[in-house]
Design a protein around this motif. Structure first.
Motif, PDB file in Angstrom:
ATOM      1  N   ALA A 147      12.792   7.634   0.890  1.00  0.00           N
ATOM      2  CA  ALA A 147      13.998   7.415   1.768  1.00  0.00           C
ATOM      3  C   ALA A 147      13.518   7.032   3.178  1.00  0.00           C
ATOM      4  CB  ALA A 147      14.826   8.559   1.970  1.00  0.00           C
ATOM      5  N   PHE A 148      13.785   5.860   3.857  1.00  0.00           N
ATOM      6  CA  PHE A 148      13.478   5.429   5.009  1.00  0.00           C
ATOM      7  C   PHE A 148      11.824   5.714   5.281  1.00  0.00           C
ATOM      8  CE2 PHE A 148      17.629   7.043   5.395  1.00  0.00           C
ATOM      9  CZ  PHE A 148      18.396   5.780   5.644  1.00  0.00           C
ATOM     10  N   GLY A 149      11.015   5.268   4.270  1.00  0.00           N
ATOM     11  CA  GLY A 149       9.471   5.599   4.397  1.00  0.00           C
ATOM     12  C   GLY A 149       8.940   4.506   3.716  1.00  0.00           C
ATOM     13  N   ILE A 150       9.354   3.697   2.810  1.00  0.00           N
ATOM     14  CA  ILE A 150       8.508   2.358   2.376  1.00  0.00           C
ATOM     15  C   ILE A 150       8.168   1.660   3.347  1.00  0.00           C
ATOM     16  CG2 ILE A 150      10.425   1.100   1.638  1.00  0.00           C
ATOM     17  CD1 ILE A 150       7.634   1.900  -0.800  1.00  0.00           C
ATOM     18  N   ARG A 151       9.035   1.315   4.209  1.00  0.00           N
ATOM     19  CA  ARG A 151       8.719   0.357   5.437  1.00  0.00           C
ATOM     20  C   ARG A 151       7.244   0.599   6.020  1.00  0.00           C
ATOM     21  NH1 ARG A 151      12.429   2.829   7.879  1.00  0.00           N
ATOM     22  NH2 ARG A 151      12.270   3.002  10.244  1.00  0.00           N
ATOM     23  N   ASN A 152       7.064   1.989   6.281  1.00  0.00           N
ATOM     24  CA  ASN A 152       5.778   2.317   7.093  1.00  0.00           C
ATOM     25  C   ASN A 152       4.674   2.521   6.138  1.00  0.00           C
ATOM     26  OD1 ASN A 152       7.466   3.009   9.306  1.00  0.00           O
ATOM     27  ND2 ASN A 152       8.365   4.524   8.166  1.00  0.00           N
ATOM     28  N   VAL A 153       4.603   2.266   4.996  1.00  0.00           N
ATOM     29  CA  VAL A 153       3.335   2.040   3.987  1.00  0.00           C
ATOM     30  C   VAL A 153       2.860   0.694   4.462  1.00  0.00           C
ATOM     31  CG1 VAL A 153       2.715   2.051   1.716  1.00  0.00           C
ATOM     32  CG2 VAL A 153       4.414   3.760   2.447  1.00  0.00           C
ATOM     33  N   PRO A 154       1.705   0.680   4.617  1.00  0.00           N
ATOM     34  CA  PRO A 154       0.915  -0.785   4.934  1.00  0.00           C
ATOM     35  C   PRO A 154       0.799  -1.589   3.612  1.00  0.00           C
ATOM     36  CG  PRO A 154      -0.424   1.139   5.875  1.00  0.00           C
ATOM     37  CD  PRO A 154       0.760   1.873   5.084  1.00  0.00           C
ATOM     38  N   ARG A 155       0.475  -0.949   2.617  1.00  0.00           N
ATOM     39  CA  ARG A 155       0.256  -1.956   1.259  1.00  0.00           C
ATOM     40  C   ARG A 155       1.595  -1.480   0.325  1.00  0.00           C
ATOM     41  NH1 ARG A 155      -5.380  -1.422  -1.114  1.00  0.00           N
ATOM     42  NH2 ARG A 155      -4.943   0.914  -0.547  1.00  0.00           N
ATOM     43  N   ILE A 156       2.770  -2.034   0.567  1.00  0.00           N
ATOM     44  CA  ILE A 156       3.990  -1.493  -0.249  1.00  0.00           C
ATOM     45  C   ILE A 156       3.675  -1.778  -1.707  1.00  0.00           C
ATOM     46  CG2 ILE A 156       6.306  -2.258  -0.659  1.00  0.00           C
ATOM     47  CD1 ILE A 156       6.498  -2.704   2.390  1.00  0.00           C
ATOM     48  N   ASP A 157       3.117  -2.994  -1.944  1.00  0.00           N
ATOM     49  CA  ASP A 157       2.837  -3.433  -3.615  1.00  0.00           C
ATOM     50  C   ASP A 157       1.987  -2.364  -4.177  1.00  0.00           C
ATOM     51  OD1 ASP A 157       0.763  -3.938  -1.841  1.00  0.00           O
ATOM     52  OD2 ASP A 157      -0.056  -5.809  -3.195  1.00  0.00           O
ATOM     53  N   VAL A 158       0.991  -1.715  -3.512  1.00  0.00           N
ATOM     54  CA  VAL A 158       0.200  -0.737  -4.015  1.00  0.00           C
ATOM     55  C   VAL A 158       1.002   0.591  -4.291  1.00  0.00           C
ATOM     56  CG1 VAL A 158      -1.872   0.796  -3.718  1.00  0.00           C
ATOM     57  CG2 VAL A 158      -2.022  -1.815  -2.956  1.00  0.00           C
ATOM     58  N   ALA A 159       1.722   1.021  -3.218  1.00  0.00           N
ATOM     59  CA  ALA A 159       2.674   2.305  -3.561  1.00  0.00           C
ATOM     60  C   ALA A 159       3.515   1.988  -4.524  1.00  0.00           C
ATOM     61  CB  ALA A 159       3.433   2.709  -2.242  1.00  0.00           C
TER      62      ALA A 159
END
Length: 258
Positions: A147-159
């Motif tokens: 929640a409200f964290g995925i946009r702070n991950v540099p490589r979203i596709d990897v996450a």
């Protein structure tokens, strides 16, 4: 004012708000933001969402509908302060187990302290690790929430690929994130609120406006609902869909590992 959103093809790994940074630099900058705001993070969620984040999170848990079973395992990523994990455990009548994973130790410390005060420590495990490199075996969890964290991950596709890997067959992904407002008048009001008021409130509440300037800008750079749904599908998930909350200020994305 709002900047251009990143497409489904990526780009968040070098986007620190509206600034372009070198690859590998964003994670350190984001970590610094959350070290600064950890103790007041949940208060600032109230400010950034005008209090609506509580309603959205409750809706997320209702959509998850966690099983009332001691075998039910949830991984809550970027959930350091425990807000989502506490709700999941309570919704399971304190039977489910939630692993709270965050890259930021300051946020996890706040969550562990809160868990103790709520008497939920037995139902929770706090792990400091990176969403792009989860320290868990394949097929370990019944659900993955963020929640409200995925946009702070540099490589979203990897996450997202990591989320797919650690989920059991039949497991569910739920992502709650600020998104693209789809009502013109609300869009104007929300932009004015975000760029003029939120950094000022951040200055008042935490003594530092810069982290909240970043958080506001990062919302505008994040892929819109359809583009993010496409990224989830590309990661292997099935029955991908999203539900807008409050005119698209936030959206809940859902996918299944089938």
């Amino acid at each position: 004012m709002t900047g251009q959103r990143i497409s489904a093809d990526g780009g968040m790994e070098t986007s620190y708000g509206f600034r372009q940074v070198n690859e590998g630099e964003k994670q350190t900058l984001v970590n610094d933001v959350f070290h600064k705001v950890a103790k007041r993070y949940d208060i600032m969620n109230d400010v950034m969402s005008m209090g609506m984040h509580r309603v959205w999170k409750d809706s997320m848990i209702a959509a998850l509908n966690p099983r009332k079973s001691s075998d039910y395992r949830v991984l809550d990523v970027a959930g350091g302060t425990g807000d989502i994990a506490f709700r999941i455990v309570e919704a399971s009548d304190r039977q489910a187990h939630a692993t709270v994973l965050d890259i930021n130790g300051s946020m996890l410390a706040v969550g562990a302290e809160r868990a103790g005060k709520k008497g939920l420590s037995d139902n929770l495990t706090f792990v400091e690790a990176n969403a792009e490199d989860l320290p868990f075996e394949n097929n370990s969890f019944d659900a993955y929430t963020i929640a409200f964290g995925i946009r702070n991950v540099p490589r979203i596709d990897v996450a997202l690929s990591e989320a797919y890997r650690v989920l059991k067959r039949g497991g569910r992904l739920l992502v709650l994130e600020f998104s693209e407002v789809d009502l013109p008048l609300l869009d104007t009001v929300y932009d004015t609120w975000s760029f003029n008021a939120i950094p000022k409130f951040g200055q008042m509440i935490t003594g530092d406006a810069e982290p909240y300037q970043y958080l506001v800008e990062s919302i505008r750079k994040f892929p819109n609902q359809k583009d993010f749904a496409a990224m989830i599908t590309k990661a292997g998930f099935s029955r991908v869909q999203f539900t807008n909350y409050t005119g698209g200020i936030a959206a809940l994305h859902s996918g299944w590992k089938l």
